[in-house]
Design a protein around this motif. Structure first.
Motif, PDB file in Angstrom:
ATOM      1  N   ASP A  67      21.033  41.035 -42.136  1.00 22.80           N
ATOM      2  CA  ASP A  67      21.078  39.442 -41.185  1.00 22.80           C
ATOM      3  C   ASP A  67      19.266  39.685 -41.273  1.00 22.80           C
ATOM      4  O   ASP A  67      18.691  40.007 -40.981  1.00 22.80           O
ATOM      5  CB  ASP A  67      21.284  40.067 -39.539  1.00 22.80           C
ATOM      6  N   LEU A  68      19.090  38.601 -41.178  1.00 22.64           N
ATOM      7  CA  LEU A  68      17.518  38.365 -41.581  1.00 22.64           C
ATOM      8  C   LEU A  68      17.426  37.838 -39.611  1.00 22.64           C
ATOM      9  O   LEU A  68      15.901  38.582 -39.752  1.00 22.64           O
ATOM     10  CB  LEU A  68      17.273  36.666 -42.125  1.00 22.64           C
ATOM     11  N   LEU A  69      17.837  37.317 -39.538  1.00 19.85           N
ATOM     12  CA  LEU A  69      17.230  37.702 -38.038  1.00 19.85           C
ATOM     13  C   LEU A  69      16.764  39.940 -37.027  1.00 19.85           C
ATOM     14  O   LEU A  69      15.678  39.726 -37.207  1.00 19.85           O
ATOM     15  CB  LEU A  69      17.735  36.788 -37.338  1.00 19.85           C
ATOM     16  N   ALA A  70      17.893  40.320 -37.846  1.00 13.63           N
ATOM     17  CA  ALA A  70      17.690  41.428 -37.528  1.00 13.63           C
ATOM     18  C   ALA A  70      16.692  42.320 -37.949  1.00 13.63           C
ATOM     19  O   ALA A  70      15.957  43.068 -37.758  1.00 13.63           O
ATOM     20  CB  ALA A  70      18.746  42.196 -37.792  1.00 13.63           C
ATOM     21  N   ARG A  71      16.059  41.956 -39.701  1.00 13.24           N
ATOM     22  CA  ARG A  71      15.082  42.147 -40.502  1.00 13.24           C
ATOM     23  C   ARG A  71      14.115  41.763 -40.063  1.00 13.24           C
ATOM     24  O   ARG A  71      12.872  42.220 -39.769  1.00 13.24           O
ATOM     25  CB  ARG A  71      16.057  41.721 -41.668  1.00 13.24           C
ATOM     26  N   VAL A  72      13.306  40.774 -39.604  1.00 19.08           N
ATOM     27  CA  VAL A  72      12.410  40.319 -39.227  1.00 19.08           C
ATOM     28  C   VAL A  72      12.146  40.655 -37.636  1.00 19.08           C
ATOM     29  O   VAL A  72      11.260  40.846 -37.625  1.00 19.08           O
ATOM     30  CB  VAL A  72      12.614  38.813 -38.632  1.00 19.08           C
ATOM     31  N   GLY A  73      13.271  40.909 -37.151  1.00 20.77           N
ATOM     32  CA  GLY A  73      12.883  41.831 -35.845  1.00 20.77           C
ATOM     33  C   GLY A  73      12.312  43.144 -35.512  1.00 20.77           C
ATOM     34  O   GLY A  73      11.567  42.812 -34.714  1.00 20.77           O
ATOM     35  N   HIS A  74      13.568  44.072 -36.021  1.00 25.22           N
ATOM     36  CA  HIS A  74      12.849  45.389 -36.658  1.00 25.22           C
ATOM     37  C   HIS A  74      11.892  45.181 -37.063  1.00 25.22           C
ATOM     38  O   HIS A  74      10.760  46.534 -36.485  1.00 25.22           O
ATOM     39  CB  HIS A  74      14.398  46.203 -36.789  1.00 25.22           C
ATOM     40  N   GLY A  75      11.391  44.096 -38.269  1.00 24.17           N
ATOM     41  CA  GLY A  75      10.145  43.905 -38.688  1.00 24.17           C
ATOM     42  C   GLY A  75       9.028  43.816 -38.229  1.00 24.17           C
ATOM     43  O   GLY A  75       7.211  45.190 -38.226  1.00 24.17           O
ATOM     44  N   ALA A  76       9.136  43.173 -36.633  1.00 22.17           N
ATOM     45  CA  ALA A  76       7.585  43.431 -35.997  1.00 22.17           C
ATOM     46  C   ALA A  76       7.392  44.456 -35.831  1.00 22.17           C
ATOM     47  O   ALA A  76       6.043  44.581 -35.448  1.00 22.17           O
ATOM     48  CB  ALA A  76       8.279  42.139 -35.056  1.00 22.17           C
ATOM     49  N   LEU A  77       8.276  45.506 -34.920  1.00 19.12           N
ATOM     50  CA  LEU A  77       7.696  46.535 -35.073  1.00 19.12           C
ATOM     51  C   LEU A  77       6.434  47.150 -35.530  1.00 19.12           C
ATOM     52  O   LEU A  77       5.609  47.792 -35.281  1.00 19.12           O
ATOM     53  CB  LEU A  77       8.666  47.930 -34.471  1.00 19.12           C
ATOM     54  N   ASP A  78       7.032  47.413 -37.100  1.00 17.75           N
ATOM     55  CA  ASP A  78       6.036  47.581 -38.189  1.00 17.75           C
ATOM     56  C   ASP A  78       5.505  47.087 -38.425  1.00 17.75           C
ATOM     57  O   ASP A  78       3.341  47.487 -38.661  1.00 17.75           O
ATOM     58  CB  ASP A  78       7.369  48.151 -39.449  1.00 17.75           C
ATOM     59  N   THR A  79       4.954  45.602 -38.402  1.00 13.84           N
ATOM     60  CA  THR A  79       3.968  44.833 -38.727  1.00 13.84           C
ATOM     61  C   THR A  79       2.875  44.307 -37.441  1.00 13.84           C
ATOM     62  O   THR A  79       1.531  44.701 -37.543  1.00 13.84           O
ATOM     63  CB  THR A  79       4.320  43.504 -39.787  1.00 13.84           C
ATOM     64  N   LEU A  80       3.593  43.944 -36.472  1.00 11.43           N
ATOM     65  CA  LEU A  80       3.035  43.361 -35.296  1.00 11.43           C
ATOM     66  C   LEU A  80       2.071  44.590 -34.728  1.00 11.43           C
ATOM     67  O   LEU A  80       0.692  44.387 -34.706  1.00 11.43           O
ATOM     68  CB  LEU A  80       3.615  42.342 -34.313  1.00 11.43           C
ATOM     69  N   LEU A  81       2.536  45.527 -34.637  1.00  8.82           N
ATOM     70  CA  LEU A  81       2.259  46.765 -34.078  1.00  8.82           C
ATOM     71  C   LEU A  81       0.242  46.842 -34.278  1.00  8.82           C
ATOM     72  O   LEU A  81       0.271  47.890 -34.316  1.00  8.82           O
ATOM     73  CB  LEU A  81       2.497  47.622 -33.307  1.00  8.82           C
ATOM     74  N   LEU A  82       1.091  47.415 -35.971  1.00 13.00           N
ATOM     75  CA  LEU A  82       0.578  47.809 -36.989  1.00 13.00           C
ATOM     76  C   LEU A  82      -0.928  47.114 -37.226  1.00 13.00           C
ATOM     77  O   LEU A  82      -2.260  47.443 -36.646  1.00 13.00           O
ATOM     78  CB  LEU A  82       0.785  48.475 -38.436  1.00 13.00           C
ATOM     79  N   ALA A  83      -0.480  45.610 -36.856  1.00 13.39           N
ATOM     80  CA  ALA A  83      -1.585  44.864 -37.143  1.00 13.39           C
ATOM     81  C   ALA A  83      -2.456  45.056 -36.282  1.00 13.39           C
ATOM     82  O   ALA A  83      -3.774  44.416 -36.263  1.00 13.39           O
ATOM     83  CB  ALA A  83      -1.297  43.489 -37.666  1.00 13.39           C
ATOM     84  N   ALA A  84      -2.204  44.715 -34.907  1.00 12.18           N
ATOM     85  CA  ALA A  84      -3.130  44.279 -33.484  1.00 12.18           C
ATOM     86  C   ALA A  84      -3.549  46.250 -33.596  1.00 12.18           C
ATOM     87  O   ALA A  84      -4.731  45.917 -33.269  1.00 12.18           O
ATOM     88  CB  ALA A  84      -1.999  44.579 -32.538  1.00 12.18           C
ATOM     89  N   ALA A  85      -3.083  47.415 -33.738  1.00  9.10           N
ATOM     90  CA  ALA A  85      -3.656  48.310 -33.504  1.00  9.10           C
ATOM     91  C   ALA A  85      -5.223  47.812 -34.695  1.00  9.10           C
ATOM     92  O   ALA A  85      -6.271  48.615 -34.462  1.00  9.10           O
ATOM     93  CB  ALA A  85      -2.934  49.738 -34.385  1.00  9.10           C
ATOM     94  N   ILE A  86      -4.772  48.016 -36.291  1.00 11.53           N
ATOM     95  CA  ILE A  86      -5.663  48.304 -37.381  1.00 11.53           C
ATOM     96  C   ILE A  86      -6.810  46.596 -36.807  1.00 11.53           C
ATOM     97  O   ILE A  86      -8.522  47.018 -36.772  1.00 11.53           O
ATOM     98  CB  ILE A  86      -5.411  47.979 -38.186  1.00 11.53           C
ATOM     99  N   SER A  87      -6.296  45.249 -36.012  1.00 10.11           N
ATOM    100  CA  SER A  87      -7.331  44.501 -35.787  1.00 10.11           C
ATOM    101  C   SER A  87      -8.694  45.104 -34.139  1.00 10.11           C
ATOM    102  O   SER A  87      -9.947  44.824 -34.625  1.00 10.11           O
ATOM    103  CB  SER A  87      -6.546  43.093 -35.228  1.00 10.11           C
ATOM    104  N   ALA A  88      -7.519  45.630 -33.405  1.00  8.13           N
ATOM    105  CA  ALA A  88      -8.821  46.430 -32.384  1.00  8.13           C
ATOM    106  C   ALA A  88      -9.418  47.408 -33.426  1.00  8.13           C
ATOM    107  O   ALA A  88     -10.711  47.096 -32.886  1.00  8.13           O
ATOM    108  CB  ALA A  88      -8.056  47.115 -31.407  1.00  8.13           C
ATOM    109  N   ALA A  89      -9.202  47.869 -33.538  1.00 12.27           N
ATOM    110  CA  ALA A  89      -9.884  49.397 -34.585  1.00 12.27           C
ATOM    111  C   ALA A  89     -11.233  48.537 -34.763  1.00 12.27           C
ATOM    112  O   ALA A  89     -12.332  48.578 -35.292  1.00 12.27           O
ATOM    113  CB  ALA A  89      -9.439  49.991 -35.600  1.00 12.27           C
ATOM    114  N   ALA A  90     -11.158  47.289 -35.996  1.00 10.62           N
ATOM    115  CA  ALA A  90     -11.657  46.522 -37.227  1.00 10.62           C
ATOM    116  C   ALA A  90     -12.694  46.112 -36.319  1.00 10.62           C
ATOM    117  O   ALA A  90     -14.038  45.997 -36.389  1.00 10.62           O
ATOM    118  CB  ALA A  90     -11.059  45.784 -37.744  1.00 10.62           C
TER     119      ALA A  90
END
Length: 602
Positions: A375-398
């Motif tokens: 299910d793509l909705l499931a993979r997109v939702g679970h992938g958000a935890l990896d992608t969005l949180l990591l991108a937000a942390a990197i952006s704050a540090a940058a």
């Protein structure tokens, strides 16, 4: 004069350190370079001790990394970049050929980016020329969506639809000017959207300056005023334009892979994977020299456009206090994003059902299914935890690193040029060599380069803000450096840099996705968004929803970031009714002078 000599020495030291560090790649990975070269030459040949010893003698690596580095540098002084460890041919002609292809692609992509940036800020230019801008600040949802599209996804869609299905333009290869159109569009559209948003953020301040009001009062045409407003704003963006030049040349690895372009980024990546040191070092050196030329050109252009006003401290601030934009759009985008992630988290992202392979969106699977029936909705939702949180942390540090380093441009400017000359893919390989592969590798690689555009932007804005009239007046009243930095410079500079960081938040997520697309990030069965795009890209023609789902969420993230950035404005200071204009300080008087329009202008 002494400061220029020190700066040149610092740049040379960093460039030499980078090239030498790249030259240590085989030894940093703790692998035998002879074994890697053997596998690159002939994967079937048995790596016996005798064969490996013979390769070491051929390459001259028996003496260790110092011997290899000094030999390569000595040949470089004589104009000889050595021979490729894989092909045995001369390195310099191959690198120059790859550089020529990348420069041509960069030039066309830059033209596309400039035209795209013009379209993004066209409405602001038109309203400002007619004196109808008022308090309008750019919305930019459409440009945010465009800036959030992954370059490799745009390249894949263009190659499949325009190149293969419609047959309008060639999709693969590099045989003439017509082969540059599709890859230039894939590179130039997202870059132009970012540049257009940054320019659109500055234009309202330029149209509100005294010269623009006086020009309108004297009857100058709106086209002339708009042209001068562009000239006023462009110098603040030229450092980032220089970064785009280098990034479009050496960082277009994914696009070069999709379109099979023998560019410098792809050549450098292939050399890094095969540990072909002469090619890798020559390619890195070419990128460093290109970064130095781009930086020098942008500085000269900025001085020519600004004129003596920068030297004489006669500029007006482009970052005056303004009311924040409305908060309905970011709230709407945020709710939609949270709903998608929440619905996806309630599903199993790893459940396989081969009978449901590549199913179209339905009530059971709102985003459809992938090639394994997941299910793509499931993979997109679970992938958000990896992608969005990591991108937000990197952006704050940058953001933090970019602002702090931007305050000391004499130190950060050479460092920005050097860091920007290294493609994120090569940084990922270096990080993998030092720290090993793992989930943290793409984060470290992207974080190592994400601060550079923000530092360049901070330095450029500070340089212009220090040359404003209200800063000159505040100095005349006896204000010290700490007071100026805390109460005048940082309040004016940090909000636009923060908006820039938010604008680049989807770009950070895209960089992580690009590394996943190239196989340097998360590994299956992780639902990380880059890996989702890489896994489903071969099925884009049969099942477009498989790539559109993660791409749409990335676009939604971009729209959320840009709309939220509109609320990050420097708020006007609240003054009591009894406070006089003289007590309000020179900055308030300057702001008031630029906000009032003379009678008869409208």
């Amino acid at each position: 004069m002494w400061q220029r000599v020190v700066g040149a020495g610092w740049r040379t030291f960093l460039a030499v350190g980078l090239v030498c560090g790249v030259g240590l790649l085989p030894w940093l990975t703790s692998t035998d370079p002879a074994y890697t070269v053997l596998k690159a030459r002939s994967a079937e040949r048995e790596p016996t001790p005798e064969v490996l010893a013979d390769i070491r003698r051929q390459l001259g690596i028996d003496g260790g990394p110092l011997h290899v580095l000094t030999g390569w540098l000595g040949g470089l002084v004589r104009g000889d970049a050595g021979q490729s460890w894989i092909s045995g041919g001369d390195v310099l002609p191959d690198v120059l050929r790859a550089l020529g292809a990348s420069l041509l692609l960069m030039a066309v992509a830059l033209l596309v980016a400039v035209l795209t940036a013009g379209l993004v800020c066209a409405r602001t230019l038109r309203l400002g020329a007619r004196r109808r801008l008022g308090g309008r600040r750019g919305g930019g949802s459409a440009s945010a969506v465009l800036a959030s599209l992954p370059e490799f996804l745009v390249a894949s869609v263009l190659a499949t639809v325009v190149g293969v299905q419609l047959g309008w333009l060639p999709a693969l290869g590099w045989y003439g000017p017509q082969w540059t159109v599709l890859p230039a569009l894939a590179l130039g559209l997202p870059a132009g959207a970012v540049l257009g948003r940054l320019l659109d953020d500055l234009l309202p301040g330029a149209f509100g300056e005294p010269w623009a009001l006086a020009a309108a009062a004297r009857g100058l045409t709106g086209r002339s005023i708009a042209r001068q407003a562009l000239r006023r704003c462009v110098p603040a963006l030229l450092p980032n334009l220089g970064l785009f030049v280098v990034g479009l040349t050496g960082g277009a690895v994914a696009v070069e892979q999709v379109f099979d372009i023998p560019g410098l980024g792809r050549t450098t990546l292939q050399a890094a994977l095969a540990q072909d040191l002469p090619v890798l070092q020559a390619g890195t050196l070419a990128l460093v020299l290109l970064a130095a030329l781009a930086t020098g050109a942008t500085r000269v252009a900025a001085r020519l456009l600004t004129g003596p006003a920068l030297r004489d401290g006669a500029l007006s601030s482009l970052h005056r206090p303004a009311p924040p934009a409305g908060g309905l759009l970011p709230l709407l985008y945020g709710l939609v994003l949270l709903a998608v992630v929440g619905l996806g988290l309630a599903r199993d992202p790893l459940a396989l059902d081969t009978g449901q392979r590549l199913r179209a969106p339905s009530l059971d699977h709102p985003f459809g299914t992938d090639a394994l029936g997941r299910d793509l909705l499931a993979r997109v939702g679970h992938g958000a935890l990896d992608t969005l949180l990591l991108a937000a942390a990197i952006s704050a540090a940058a953001l933090l690193a970019g602002v702090l380093l931007g305050l000391v441009p004499r130190i950060s400017a050479p460092l920005v040029d050097t860091v920007n000359a290294v493609p994120p893919v090569l940084v990922a390989l270096l990080v993998t060599a030092v720290a090993g592969s793992g989930a943290a590798t793409p984060a470290l690689a992207v974080g190592a380069v994400a601060w550079a555009p923000l530092a360049a932007h901070t330095s450029s804005l500070l340089r212009q803000e220090r040359a404003t009239l209200h800063i000159t007046a505040t100095k005349g009243l006896g204000a010290g450096r700490v007071h100026l930095l805390r109460y005048e410079l940082l309040p004016a500079v940090v909000p636009p840099v923060l908006r820039h960081a938010l604008l680049r938040l989807p770009g950070v997520a895209l960089a992580l996705a690009s590394l996943g697309f190239l196989g340097l990030g998360a590994q299956p069965p992780s639902p990380e968004w880059g890996l989702l795009l890489a896994e489903n890209q071969p099925y884009a023609e049969r099942a477009p929803w498989a790539v559109l789902a993660p791409a749409a969420v990335l676009a939604l993230l971009g729209a959320l970031a840009v709309s939220a950035a509109g609320g990050l404005r420097r708020r006007p200071a609240k003054t009591s009714p009894g406070k006089t204009e003289a007590a309000a300080g020179p900055e308030r008087r300057s702001v008031a002078g630029t906000e009032q329009e003379p009678a008869g202008v409208r």
